[in-house]
Enzyme design. Structure first.
Site, mmCIF file in Angstrom:
data_model
loop_
_atom_site.group_PDB
_atom_site.id
_atom_site.type_symbol
_atom_site.label_atom_id
_atom_site.label_comp_id
_atom_site.label_asym_id
_atom_site.label_seq_id
_atom_site.Cartn_x
_atom_site.Cartn_y
_atom_site.Cartn_z
ATOM 1 N N ARG A 185 -8.638 -9.394 -3.299
ATOM 2 C CA ARG A 185 -7.300 -9.357 -3.901
ATOM 3 C C ARG A 185 -7.300 -9.989 -5.283
ATOM 4 O O ARG A 185 -6.508 -9.618 -6.143
ATOM 5 C CB ARG A 185 -6.300 -10.016 -2.954
ATOM 6 C CG ARG A 185 -6.089 -9.158 -1.709
ATOM 7 C CD ARG A 185 -5.234 -9.803 -0.647
ATOM 8 N NE ARG A 185 -5.131 -8.905 0.502
ATOM 9 C CZ ARG A 185 -4.548 -9.212 1.643
ATOM 10 N NH1 ARG A 185 -4.018 -10.413 1.807
ATOM 11 N NH2 ARG A 185 -4.501 -8.335 2.631
ATOM 12 N N ARG A 218 0.491 -7.584 5.160
ATOM 13 C CA ARG A 218 0.258 -6.185 5.509
ATOM 14 C C ARG A 218 0.117 -5.982 7.018
ATOM 15 O O ARG A 218 -0.439 -4.986 7.478
ATOM 16 C CB ARG A 218 -0.980 -5.674 4.769
ATOM 17 C CG ARG A 218 -0.779 -5.695 3.253
ATOM 18 C CD ARG A 218 -2.028 -5.302 2.496
ATOM 19 N NE ARG A 218 -1.766 -5.380 1.051
ATOM 20 C CZ ARG A 218 -2.664 -5.657 0.133
ATOM 21 N NH1 ARG A 218 -3.924 -5.879 0.491
ATOM 22 N NH2 ARG A 218 -2.346 -5.711 -1.147
ATOM 23 N N CYS A 265 0.790 -1.222 0.000
ATOM 24 C CA CYS A 265 0.000 0.000 0.000
ATOM 25 C C CYS A 265 0.825 1.277 0.000
ATOM 26 O O CYS A 265 0.337 2.334 0.432
ATOM 27 C CB CYS A 265 -0.956 -0.010 1.189
ATOM 28 S SG CYS A 265 -2.130 -1.378 1.149
ATOM 29 N N GLU A 302 -6.716 4.362 17.160
ATOM 30 C CA GLU A 302 -6.611 4.731 15.744
ATOM 31 C C GLU A 302 -7.748 5.682 15.356
ATOM 32 O O GLU A 302 -7.537 6.676 14.660
ATOM 33 C CB GLU A 302 -6.656 3.481 14.868
ATOM 34 C CG GLU A 302 -5.416 2.610 14.923
ATOM 35 C CD GLU A 302 -4.317 3.098 13.984
ATOM 36 O OE1 GLU A 302 -4.465 4.192 13.399
ATOM 37 O OE2 GLU A 302 -3.303 2.386 13.848
ATOM 38 N N LYS A 356 -8.894 -0.611 10.270
ATOM 39 C CA LYS A 356 -8.823 -1.609 9.200
ATOM 40 C C LYS A 356 -7.885 -2.720 9.651
ATOM 41 O O LYS A 356 -6.704 -2.487 9.902
ATOM 42 C CB LYS A 356 -8.326 -0.983 7.908
ATOM 43 C CG LYS A 356 -8.230 -1.969 6.744
ATOM 44 C CD LYS A 356 -7.758 -1.266 5.485
ATOM 45 C CE LYS A 356 -7.629 -2.236 4.323
ATOM 46 N NZ LYS A 356 -7.149 -1.559 3.089
ATOM 47 N N LYS A 379 -13.419 -1.990 9.163
ATOM 48 C CA LYS A 379 -13.287 -3.000 8.113
ATOM 49 C C LYS A 379 -12.401 -4.136 8.616
ATOM 50 O O LYS A 379 -11.314 -3.866 9.120
ATOM 51 C CB LYS A 379 -12.665 -2.365 6.859
ATOM 52 C CG LYS A 379 -12.452 -3.333 5.703
ATOM 53 C CD LYS A 379 -11.785 -2.640 4.525
ATOM 54 C CE LYS A 379 -11.574 -3.619 3.379
ATOM 55 N NZ LYS A 379 -10.906 -2.990 2.218
ATOM 56 N N SER A 432 -15.238 -8.705 0.967
ATOM 57 C CA SER A 432 -15.399 -9.722 -0.077
ATOM 58 C C SER A 432 -15.528 -11.135 0.470
ATOM 59 O O SER A 432 -16.347 -11.930 -0.009
ATOM 60 C CB SER A 432 -14.223 -9.645 -1.053
ATOM 61 O OG SER A 432 -12.986 -9.874 -0.379
#
Length: 328
Positions: free
Chosen positions: A208, A220, A129, A236, A198, A251, A278
């Site tokens: 992906r 990640r 990212c 956060e 996230k 998320k 997804s």
């Protein structure tokens, strides 16, 4: 006390159940993710996400017409460029795939809310990212160098006509950096929907495939959150609020309903989005295809649970199906 008190009295009639229902789900709560690819005249099926396709820009007008007809108020755009490189340059090019898509949607005269994902995983040849360095001997994303190109990407989306930008890379300081560049360039009116909490989740697998963004090495976990942590999510979120986020997001959604609830309790003053990702979508599709669950019933139950937990809006691949079911 029983037998005087009988809660089942309010469940005997369907219309009475409707009247006392605490949580209501409508098409107006939904945002549909779209995958835009390079090329022309193509609709490429996403095998791991039945019912979804990668669309070329010329296919967008018809797609937008259908989405509007279903009463869905907004879309969020993800791009698959023709060429990828180490810094994801297509992500901030004036002729990048997302910039073209935004202009194409606006050219239709649609008043659909156009949200753009601000990240680099779809645009980099390594699938991470941001900018990679190994100055410490460990291949990792360079947070501060990535902020600079995130600013370029966000500004290019704003100039293309995006209505709302949604940074998803989980870089420290990204909301402040984007707010600064937008304000300096006369986009102080443009809101930011932050992927504030996230998680580094196993539920992203089909995405992906869809976005062609699988990391070429590692994972990640150094920038997305540990699924075991809840208090960290609130930290956060607090930071993003202080930096100027206008909408918050959690998320994934289904395994993080507790986080959605905690964030809404901590910041009732801000709208909260949940991303029904997804893997959550594809699991239901696969189970339904095997006859194991009632797809409509399970999907609407999931989406309702997200609203019940505190979400004001839901990004979901079920948007079209849910809008039809709710209308019926």
């Amino acid at each position: 006390m029983f037998p005087t008190v009988r809660p089942r009295r309010l469940r005997r009639h369907s219309k009475l159940r409707d009247l006392v229902r605490e949580t209501t789900l409508t098409p107006n709560d939904l945002i549909l993710p779209l995958f835009i690819r390079h090329g022309e005249g193509e609709e490429v099926p996403i095998t791991s996400m039945p019912g979804h396709r990668q669309l070329t820009v010329d296919k967008l007008p018809q797609e937008i017409k259908e989405i509007e007809s279903l009463g869905i108020p907004g879309v969020i755009l993800f791009g698959i460029p023709e060429h990828k490189d180490a810094v994801g340059s297509d992500a901030y090019s004036d002729e990048g795939i997302i910039q073209q898509a935004v202009r194409a949607i606006k050219a239709t005269g649609s008043d659909l809310l156009v949200i753009t994902d601000v990240c680099f995983c779809e645009f980099t040849d390594h699938g991470h990212c941001g900018i990679i360095n190994d100055k410490t001997g460990v291949m990792d994303v360079d947070n501060d160098a990535t902020l600079e190109i995130l600013q370029k990407e966000a500004l290019s989306h704003a100039q293309a006509g995006a209505d709302l930008i949604a940074p998803s890379g989980m870089m420290d300081g990204m909301i402040a950096a984007l707010r600064e560049v937008l304000d300096e360039n006369d986009f102080s009116h443009l809101p930011i929907m932050s992927y504030a909490a996230k998680y580094s989740s196993g539920f992203y697998g089909p995405f992906r495939d869809a976005a062609e963004s699988t990391p070429q090495f590692g994972d990640r976990a150094t920038y997305q959150m540990d699924p075991a942590n809840g208090n960290e999510a609130l930290r956060e979120v607090d930071l993003d609020v202080l930096e100027g986020a206008d909408i918050l997001m959690v998320k994934p959604a289904l395994s993080y309903l507790d986080i959605i609830h905690r964030v809404k309790e901590a910041h009732p003053e801000l709208p909260l989005a949940a991303y029904n990702v997804s893997g959550e979508y594809s699991m239901v599709k696969a189970a339904a295809a095997n006859g194991w669950v009632d797809e409509q019933r399970v999907a609407l139950e999931m989406l309702t649970s997200m609203k019940r937990a505190g979400a004001d809006m839901i990004l979901t691949y079920f948007s079209k199906d849910a809008a039809r079911w709710l209308s019926d």
